[in-house]
Design a protein around this motif. Structure first.
Motif, PDB file in Angstrom:
ATOM      1  N   GLY A 162       2.731   9.398  32.732  1.00  0.00           N
ATOM      2  CA  GLY A 162       2.087  10.596  33.416  1.00  0.00           C
ATOM      3  C   GLY A 162       2.895  11.115  34.687  1.00  0.00           C
ATOM      4  N   ILE A 163       4.185  10.567  34.676  1.00  0.00           N
ATOM      5  CA  ILE A 163       5.287  11.052  35.776  1.00  0.00           C
ATOM      6  C   ILE A 163       5.304  12.564  36.004  1.00  0.00           C
ATOM      7  CG2 ILE A 163       7.235  10.748  34.668  1.00  0.00           C
ATOM      8  CD1 ILE A 163       8.324   9.404  37.446  1.00  0.00           C
ATOM      9  N   GLU A 164       5.294  13.236  34.873  1.00  0.00           N
ATOM     10  CA  GLU A 164       5.531  14.748  35.180  1.00  0.00           C
ATOM     11  C   GLU A 164       4.643  15.481  36.241  1.00  0.00           C
ATOM     12  OE1 GLU A 164       6.223  18.793  32.484  1.00  0.00           O
ATOM     13  OE2 GLU A 164       6.270  16.828  31.491  1.00  0.00           O
ATOM     14  N   PRO A 165       3.262  15.404  35.857  1.00  0.00           N
ATOM     15  CA  PRO A 165       2.534  16.024  36.952  1.00  0.00           C
ATOM     16  C   PRO A 165       2.482  15.453  38.314  1.00  0.00           C
ATOM     17  CG  PRO A 165       1.204  14.711  35.378  1.00  0.00           C
ATOM     18  CD  PRO A 165       2.639  14.775  34.835  1.00  0.00           C
TER      19      PRO A 165
ATOM     20  N   ILE B 230      -4.974  16.225  34.695  1.00  0.00           N
ATOM     21  CA  ILE B 230      -3.813  15.837  33.665  1.00  0.00           C
ATOM     22  C   ILE B 230      -3.226  14.561  33.657  1.00  0.00           C
ATOM     23  CG2 ILE B 230      -1.598  16.655  32.720  1.00  0.00           C
ATOM     24  CD1 ILE B 230      -2.273  19.574  33.547  1.00  0.00           C
ATOM     25  N   LYS B 231      -2.965  14.041  34.945  1.00  0.00           N
ATOM     26  CA  LYS B 231      -2.433  12.771  35.052  1.00  0.00           C
ATOM     27  C   LYS B 231      -3.423  11.708  34.588  1.00  0.00           C
ATOM     28  CE  LYS B 231      -3.167  10.317  38.284  1.00  0.00           C
ATOM     29  NZ  LYS B 231      -3.567   9.530  39.692  1.00  0.00           N
ATOM     30  N   VAL B 232      -4.694  11.582  35.045  1.00  0.00           N
ATOM     31  CA  VAL B 232      -5.775  10.731  34.920  1.00  0.00           C
ATOM     32  C   VAL B 232      -5.740  10.619  33.227  1.00  0.00           C
ATOM     33  CG1 VAL B 232      -8.217  10.269  34.887  1.00  0.00           C
ATOM     34  CG2 VAL B 232      -6.851  10.876  36.847  1.00  0.00           C
ATOM     35  N   SER B 233      -5.876  12.015  32.688  1.00  0.00           N
ATOM     36  CA  SER B 233      -6.219  12.074  31.129  1.00  0.00           C
ATOM     37  C   SER B 233      -4.869  11.218  30.552  1.00  0.00           C
ATOM     38  CB  SER B 233      -6.060  13.382  30.786  1.00  0.00           C
ATOM     39  OG  SER B 233      -6.202  13.696  29.257  1.00  0.00           O
ATOM     40  N   LEU B 234      -3.724  11.662  30.829  1.00  0.00           N
ATOM     41  CA  LEU B 234      -2.458  11.033  30.239  1.00  0.00           C
ATOM     42  C   LEU B 234      -2.394   9.365  30.549  1.00  0.00           C
ATOM     43  CD1 LEU B 234       0.537  13.324  31.457  1.00  0.00           C
ATOM     44  CD2 LEU B 234      -0.556  12.908  29.028  1.00  0.00           C
ATOM     45  N   GLN B 235      -2.995   8.855  31.763  1.00  0.00           N
ATOM     46  CA  GLN B 235      -2.959   7.540  32.017  1.00  0.00           C
ATOM     47  C   GLN B 235      -4.070   6.686  31.619  1.00  0.00           C
ATOM     48  OE1 GLN B 235      -2.225   7.323  36.276  1.00  0.00           O
ATOM     49  NE2 GLN B 235      -0.024   7.673  36.054  1.00  0.00           N
TER      50      GLN B 235
ATOM     51  N   ASP C 159      -4.770   6.228  28.430  1.00  0.00           N
ATOM     52  CA  ASP C 159      -4.358   5.653  27.293  1.00  0.00           C
ATOM     53  C   ASP C 159      -3.382   4.836  27.516  1.00  0.00           C
ATOM     54  OD1 ASP C 159      -6.066   7.244  25.346  1.00  0.00           O
ATOM     55  OD2 ASP C 159      -4.554   8.773  25.243  1.00  0.00           O
ATOM     56  N   MET C 160      -3.286   3.719  26.657  1.00  0.00           N
ATOM     57  CA  MET C 160      -2.309   2.732  26.691  1.00  0.00           C
ATOM     58  C   MET C 160      -1.522   2.315  25.436  1.00  0.00           C
ATOM     59  SD  MET C 160      -2.385  -0.943  28.852  1.00  0.00           S
ATOM     60  CE  MET C 160      -4.003  -1.574  27.756  1.00  0.00           C
ATOM     61  N   GLY C 161      -0.363   2.288  25.300  1.00  0.00           N
ATOM     62  CA  GLY C 161       0.593   2.046  24.267  1.00  0.00           C
ATOM     63  C   GLY C 161       0.818   3.097  23.208  1.00  0.00           C
ATOM     64  N   GLN C 162      -0.085   4.298  23.201  1.00  0.00           N
ATOM     65  CA  GLN C 162       0.185   5.341  22.337  1.00  0.00           C
ATOM     66  C   GLN C 162       1.335   6.168  22.895  1.00  0.00           C
ATOM     67  OE1 GLN C 162      -2.883   4.548  23.544  1.00  0.00           O
ATOM     68  NE2 GLN C 162      -4.366   4.248  22.192  1.00  0.00           N
ATOM     69  N   ARG C 163       1.945   7.006  21.824  1.00  0.00           N
ATOM     70  CA  ARG C 163       2.850   7.855  22.498  1.00  0.00           C
ATOM     71  C   ARG C 163       2.440   9.039  23.436  1.00  0.00           C
ATOM     72  NH1 ARG C 163       7.939   9.586  20.508  1.00  0.00           N
ATOM     73  NH2 ARG C 163       8.061  11.724  21.077  1.00  0.00           N
ATOM     74  N   SER C 164       3.057   8.911  24.491  1.00  0.00           N
ATOM     75  CA  SER C 164       2.392   9.764  25.371  1.00  0.00           C
ATOM     76  C   SER C 164       2.569  11.293  25.286  1.00  0.00           C
ATOM     77  CB  SER C 164       3.133   9.529  26.963  1.00  0.00           C
ATOM     78  OG  SER C 164       2.639  10.319  27.900  1.00  0.00           O
ATOM     79  N   GLU C 165       1.664  11.999  25.619  1.00  0.00           N
ATOM     80  CA  GLU C 165       1.806  13.502  25.363  1.00  0.00           C
ATOM     81  C   GLU C 165       2.501  14.116  26.603  1.00  0.00           C
ATOM     82  OE1 GLU C 165      -2.224  15.616  24.006  1.00  0.00           O
ATOM     83  OE2 GLU C 165      -2.644  13.913  25.609  1.00  0.00           O
ATOM     84  N   GLY C 166       3.156  15.502  26.272  1.00  0.00           N
ATOM     85  CA  GLY C 166       3.777  16.032  27.520  1.00  0.00           C
ATOM     86  C   GLY C 166       2.398  16.762  28.002  1.00  0.00           C
ATOM     87  N   SER C 167       2.763  16.893  29.492  1.00  0.00           N
ATOM     88  CA  SER C 167       1.956  17.523  30.322  1.00  0.00           C
ATOM     89  C   SER C 167       1.139  18.933  29.836  1.00  0.00           C
ATOM     90  CB  SER C 167       2.300  17.772  31.811  1.00  0.00           C
ATOM     91  OG  SER C 167       2.876  16.889  32.507  1.00  0.00           O
ATOM     92  N   TRP C 168       1.932  19.881  29.325  1.00  0.00           N
ATOM     93  CA  TRP C 168       1.427  21.176  28.798  1.00  0.00           C
ATOM     94  C   TRP C 168       0.536  20.947  27.731  1.00  0.00           C
ATOM     95  CZ3 TRP C 168      -0.013  25.543  30.026  1.00  0.00           C
ATOM     96  CH2 TRP C 168      -0.144  26.573  29.349  1.00  0.00           C
ATOM     97  N   GLN C 169       0.759  19.753  26.754  1.00  0.00           N
ATOM     98  CA  GLN C 169      -0.039  19.488  25.606  1.00  0.00           C
ATOM     99  C   GLN C 169      -1.259  18.761  26.145  1.00  0.00           C
ATOM    100  OE1 GLN C 169       3.474  18.705  25.546  1.00  0.00           O
ATOM    101  NE2 GLN C 169       3.881  20.320  24.162  1.00  0.00           N
ATOM    102  N   ALA C 170      -1.207  18.004  27.143  1.00  0.00           N
ATOM    103  CA  ALA C 170      -2.406  17.449  27.427  1.00  0.00           C
ATOM    104  C   ALA C 170      -3.158  18.460  28.205  1.00  0.00           C
ATOM    105  CB  ALA C 170      -2.034  16.286  28.507  1.00  0.00           C
ATOM    106  N   ALA C 171      -2.687  19.612  28.766  1.00  0.00           N
ATOM    107  CA  ALA C 171      -3.678  20.421  29.594  1.00  0.00           C
ATOM    108  C   ALA C 171      -4.092  21.403  28.489  1.00  0.00           C
ATOM    109  CB  ALA C 171      -2.503  21.391  30.251  1.00  0.00           C
ATOM    110  N   LYS C 172      -3.546  21.554  27.409  1.00  0.00           N
ATOM    111  CA  LYS C 172      -4.403  22.381  26.350  1.00  0.00           C
ATOM    112  C   LYS C 172      -5.397  21.656  25.704  1.00  0.00           C
ATOM    113  CE  LYS C 172      -0.306  23.366  24.112  1.00  0.00           C
ATOM    114  NZ  LYS C 172       0.640  23.978  23.210  1.00  0.00           N
ATOM    115  N   ARG C 173      -5.212  20.156  25.372  1.00  0.00           N
ATOM    116  CA  ARG C 173      -6.086  19.455  24.879  1.00  0.00           C
ATOM    117  C   ARG C 173      -7.338  19.338  25.732  1.00  0.00           C
ATOM    118  NH1 ARG C 173      -7.021  14.674  26.269  1.00  0.00           N
ATOM    119  NH2 ARG C 173      -5.038  13.998  27.093  1.00  0.00           N
ATOM    120  N   ILE C 174      -7.261  19.118  27.233  1.00  0.00           N
ATOM    121  CA  ILE C 174      -8.481  19.154  28.043  1.00  0.00           C
ATOM    122  C   ILE C 174      -9.067  20.276  28.025  1.00  0.00           C
ATOM    123  CG2 ILE C 174      -8.893  18.854  30.364  1.00  0.00           C
ATOM    124  CD1 ILE C 174      -6.306  17.011  30.365  1.00  0.00           C
TER     125      ILE C 174
END
Length: 292
Positions: A158-161, A218-223, A225-240
């Motif tokens: 979640g470093i990008e956001p 977006i940061k909270v949503s990315l963080q 999860d644990m262990g799985q492949r992390s989404e990009g910020s834009w992908q996370a934003a679209k999912r949310i």
């Protein structure tokens, strides 16, 4: 090198100390409010449901996870004020950069430097999320578990956001804060001056926090999860966006409460910082008087 000597020579330890002290006062007062906002961010529930969750978990869990934000915020605000002041001073004195340009660049540099502390936010998210209550007993245990099972890279999920949030919000904060300081009347009474410092910091901090609130979601949503492949910020934003009924307004679920917390939090921090700075400035003058 000459650059290092001039650049780091512009830094003053008092700025770092005042930022650290201001953060300590703030976190001790506002952590329970943060925890309710966190639950709203993560689950998209109203404040009454978030409060009911915390009440059900009990007082023992209320301050659970406070050590990471306490450590992170004290170091973060120390870096924020110290690096900003040193960088701005260096740009103005060595490069004769105009004051506004120096403030913006120094704010972005300070925010970028703060991003190295992301592991504290990462562990705080895990400790505050109820689905991980059985995994970790305390903060050191959470750090060990994450590093042992998933490596150091997991701490920077979640470093990008966070990078965008820190750099831009710091630039806005320092420009607006110094504008307010220059344009507001100079109060002589301690109580009215303190009230003015509180309101100025509160309004500026709450406004900036509200503008950049979606980046925190977006940061909270990315963080979360644990262990799985992390989404990009834009992908996370679209999912949310899809998960929250395709309404942009739902990115701001919990924002009203967050604005209230930020109002109190930044008001406390700005007032504490200004008073600590005045106290430190008084010490050398008092010492010089006693030696005469």
């Amino acid at each position: 090198s000459v650059f290092s000597e001039r650049f780091f020579g512009s830094f003053q330890w008092e700025e770092f100390a005042c930022g650290c002290g201001a953060a300590f006062v703030n976190i001790a007062a506002t952590y329970p409010i943060y925890k309710m906002i966190f639950r709203q961010m993560l689950h998209g529930v109203p404040i009454t449901s978030a409060f009911a969750q915390l009440r059900h978990e009990g007082l023992g869990f209320l301050y659970r996870g406070m050590l990471p934000p306490l450590a992170q915020k004290t170091i973060s605000l120390s870096i924020m004020f110290g690096v900003f002041d040193g960088t701005r001073r260096y740009l103005v004195e060595d490069y004769r950069l105009n004051d506004y340009g120096a403030k913006v660049i120094a704010g972005v540099v300070a925010g970028s430097a703060e991003s190295i502390l992301l592991p504290f936010e990462r562990v705080q998210t895990l400790l505050a999320d109820s689905k991980f209550h059985q995994h970790f007993s305390n903060t050191p245990n959470a750090f060990r578990y994450v590093v042992t099972h998933h490596g150091y890279r997991e701490l920077y999920r979640g470093i990008e956001p966070v990078f965008w949030r820190n750099g831009l919000s710091n630039a806005f904060f320092f420009v607006l804060r110094e504008e307010a300081s220059a344009r507001l009347p100079n109060r002589k009474s301690v109580s009215t001056r303190t009230a003015q410092e509180f309101i100025a910091g509160a309004v500026i901090g709450a406004s900036i926090s509200t503008i950049f609130y979606p980046l925190n979601v977006i940061k909270v949503s990315l963080q979360s999860d644990m262990g799985q492949r992390s989404e990009g910020s834009w992908q996370a934003a679209k999912r949310i966006y899809r998960e929250r009924d395709c309404r942009i307004g739902n990115f701001y679920r919990g924002c009203a409460f967050n604005t209230g917390r930020s109002f109190i939090s930044w008001g406390i921090m700005n007032t504490a910082y200004e008073n600590l700075k005045k106290l430190m400035q008084q010490q050398p003058s008092q010492m010089s008087l006693t030696t005469k």
